[in-house]
Write a protein that holds these residues in place. Structure first.
Motif, PDB file in Angstrom:
ATOM      1  N   CYS A  19     -32.181  24.272 -34.513  1.00  0.00           N
ATOM      2  CA  CYS A  19     -31.438  24.384 -33.255  1.00  0.00           C
ATOM      3  C   CYS A  19     -30.726  25.730 -33.155  1.00  0.00           C
ATOM      4  O   CYS A  19     -30.756  26.373 -32.105  1.00  0.00           O
ATOM      5  CB  CYS A  19     -30.449  23.229 -33.110  1.00  0.00           C
ATOM      6  N   TRP A  24     -32.166  25.557 -29.206  1.00  0.00           N
ATOM      7  CA  TRP A  24     -32.331  24.185 -28.712  1.00  0.00           C
ATOM      8  C   TRP A  24     -31.023  23.446 -28.955  1.00  0.00           C
ATOM      9  O   TRP A  24     -30.518  23.411 -30.074  1.00  0.00           O
ATOM     10  CB  TRP A  24     -33.493  23.510 -29.446  1.00  0.00           C
ATOM     11  N   THR A  27     -28.021  17.676 -29.211  1.00  0.00           N
ATOM     12  CA  THR A  27     -27.224  16.657 -28.530  1.00  0.00           C
ATOM     13  C   THR A  27     -26.992  15.489 -29.483  1.00  0.00           C
ATOM     14  O   THR A  27     -27.730  15.310 -30.458  1.00  0.00           O
ATOM     15  CB  THR A  27     -27.961  16.146 -27.277  1.00  0.00           C
ATOM     16  N   GLN A  29     -27.709  12.465 -28.934  1.00  0.00           N
ATOM     17  CA  GLN A  29     -28.886  11.613 -28.868  1.00  0.00           C
ATOM     18  C   GLN A  29     -29.998  12.153 -29.774  1.00  0.00           C
ATOM     19  O   GLN A  29     -30.640  11.387 -30.500  1.00  0.00           O
ATOM     20  CB  GLN A  29     -29.405  11.516 -27.417  1.00  0.00           C
ATOM     21  N   ARG A  30     -30.222  13.454 -29.734  1.00  0.00           N
ATOM     22  CA  ARG A  30     -31.255  14.057 -30.576  1.00  0.00           C
ATOM     23  C   ARG A  30     -30.938  13.866 -32.051  1.00  0.00           C
ATOM     24  O   ARG A  30     -31.806  13.508 -32.843  1.00  0.00           O
ATOM     25  CB  ARG A  30     -31.402  15.549 -30.255  1.00  0.00           C
ATOM     26  N   GLU A  31     -29.677  14.108 -32.401  1.00  0.00           N
ATOM     27  CA  GLU A  31     -29.307  13.948 -33.805  1.00  0.00           C
ATOM     28  C   GLU A  31     -29.409  12.487 -34.237  1.00  0.00           C
ATOM     29  O   GLU A  31     -29.902  12.193 -35.327  1.00  0.00           O
ATOM     30  CB  GLU A  31     -27.895  14.472 -34.066  1.00  0.00           C
ATOM     31  N   TYR A  34     -33.107  11.558 -34.663  1.00  0.00           N
ATOM     32  CA  TYR A  34     -33.628  12.198 -35.875  1.00  0.00           C
ATOM     33  C   TYR A  34     -33.098  11.513 -37.129  1.00  0.00           C
ATOM     34  O   TYR A  34     -33.843  11.233 -38.061  1.00  0.00           O
ATOM     35  CB  TYR A  34     -33.292  13.694 -35.911  1.00  0.00           C
ATOM     36  N   THR A  64     -35.216   8.352 -23.057  1.00  0.00           N
ATOM     37  CA  THR A  64     -34.603   9.433 -23.835  1.00  0.00           C
ATOM     38  C   THR A  64     -35.157   9.449 -25.252  1.00  0.00           C
ATOM     39  O   THR A  64     -35.481  10.511 -25.787  1.00  0.00           O
ATOM     40  CB  THR A  64     -33.065   9.287 -23.850  1.00  0.00           C
ATOM     41  N   ARG A  67     -38.636  10.904 -25.183  1.00  0.00           N
ATOM     42  CA  ARG A  67     -38.596  12.353 -24.964  1.00  0.00           C
ATOM     43  C   ARG A  67     -38.125  13.092 -26.213  1.00  0.00           C
ATOM     44  O   ARG A  67     -38.678  14.139 -26.574  1.00  0.00           O
ATOM     45  CB  ARG A  67     -37.690  12.702 -23.779  1.00  0.00           C
ATOM     46  N   VAL A  68     -37.094  12.557 -26.860  1.00  0.00           N
ATOM     47  CA  VAL A  68     -36.575  13.194 -28.079  1.00  0.00           C
ATOM     48  C   VAL A  68     -37.657  13.215 -29.155  1.00  0.00           C
ATOM     49  O   VAL A  68     -37.891  14.241 -29.798  1.00  0.00           O
ATOM     50  CB  VAL A  68     -35.297  12.484 -28.587  1.00  0.00           C
ATOM     51  N   ASN A  71     -40.238  15.843 -28.362  1.00  0.00           N
ATOM     52  CA  ASN A  71     -39.703  17.181 -28.630  1.00  0.00           C
ATOM     53  C   ASN A  71     -39.611  17.461 -30.127  1.00  0.00           C
ATOM     54  O   ASN A  71     -39.923  18.565 -30.576  1.00  0.00           O
ATOM     55  CB  ASN A  71     -38.334  17.359 -27.981  1.00  0.00           C
ATOM     56  N   LEU A  72     -39.163  16.475 -30.904  1.00  0.00           N
ATOM     57  CA  LEU A  72     -39.071  16.662 -32.350  1.00  0.00           C
ATOM     58  C   LEU A  72     -40.459  16.893 -32.953  1.00  0.00           C
ATOM     59  O   LEU A  72     -40.624  17.747 -33.827  1.00  0.00           O
ATOM     60  CB  LEU A  72     -38.411  15.439 -33.007  1.00  0.00           C
TER      61      LEU A  72
END
Length: 156
Positions: A19, A24, A27, A29-31, A34, A64, A67-68, A71-72
């Motif tokens: 990131c 990037w 967020t 949500q992303r963390e 992951y 979400t 999408r995450v 993207n990952l």
């Protein structure tokens, strides 16, 4: 610190470094998505991750999570595993390794020390090969043993 915790923390550091390097935005949500992938050795599917992460983030949408994960994967931070039942499963271990998928119970096991597929086996004229994945399928030891003893294993 256990080996699993240490592995997860290295993954989180890799995510944070990616990131910082690419701009990037990391967020919550992303963390959280992951972390959920990295915390699991069972190679969870998107719906399992959604249910798990949503416990701590009630406003999180299924879209979400999808999408995450996309993207990952696109950024090389997780890998997607195709399964015989057509449910994609995810793995935060992105170093080269193979997978074994049990056709009966659905478990996925990491197979270490598998290099890139033999590029000599790629048919001539298909184009330029950039990567490959090795996935075996069959019966895991538990299902094979249960079959020999007449016991059925529950599908995960």
């Amino acid at each position: 610190m256990t080996a699993g915790t240490e592995k997860r923390e290295r993954g989180i550091q890799r995510l944070r470094e990616h990131c910082r390097r690419t701009g990037w935005r990391l967020t919550p949500q992303r963390e959280a998505v992951y972390r959920a992938v990295a915390a699991s050795d069972s190679h969870p599917d998107a719906d399992t991750l959604y249910r798990q992460v949503r416990r701590g983030m009630p406003g999180l949408s299924r879209d979400t999570v999808y999408r995450v994960l996309a993207n990952l994967e696109q950024r090389g931070l997780v890998q997607r595993i195709d399964t015989p039942d057509s449910r994609y499963r995810f793995d935060a271990a992105v170093a080269p390794h193979g997978h074994f998928v049990c056709e009966q119970c659905g478990c996925i096991l990491d197979v270490p020390d598998v290099g890139a597929p033999d590029m000599k086996s790629v048919p001539d004229g298909v184009g330029e090969v950039h990567s490959g994945r090795v996935v075996w399928s069959g019966l895991c030891r538990g299902c094979a043993d249960a079959g020999r003893t007449g016991e059925a294993r529950k599908r995960q």
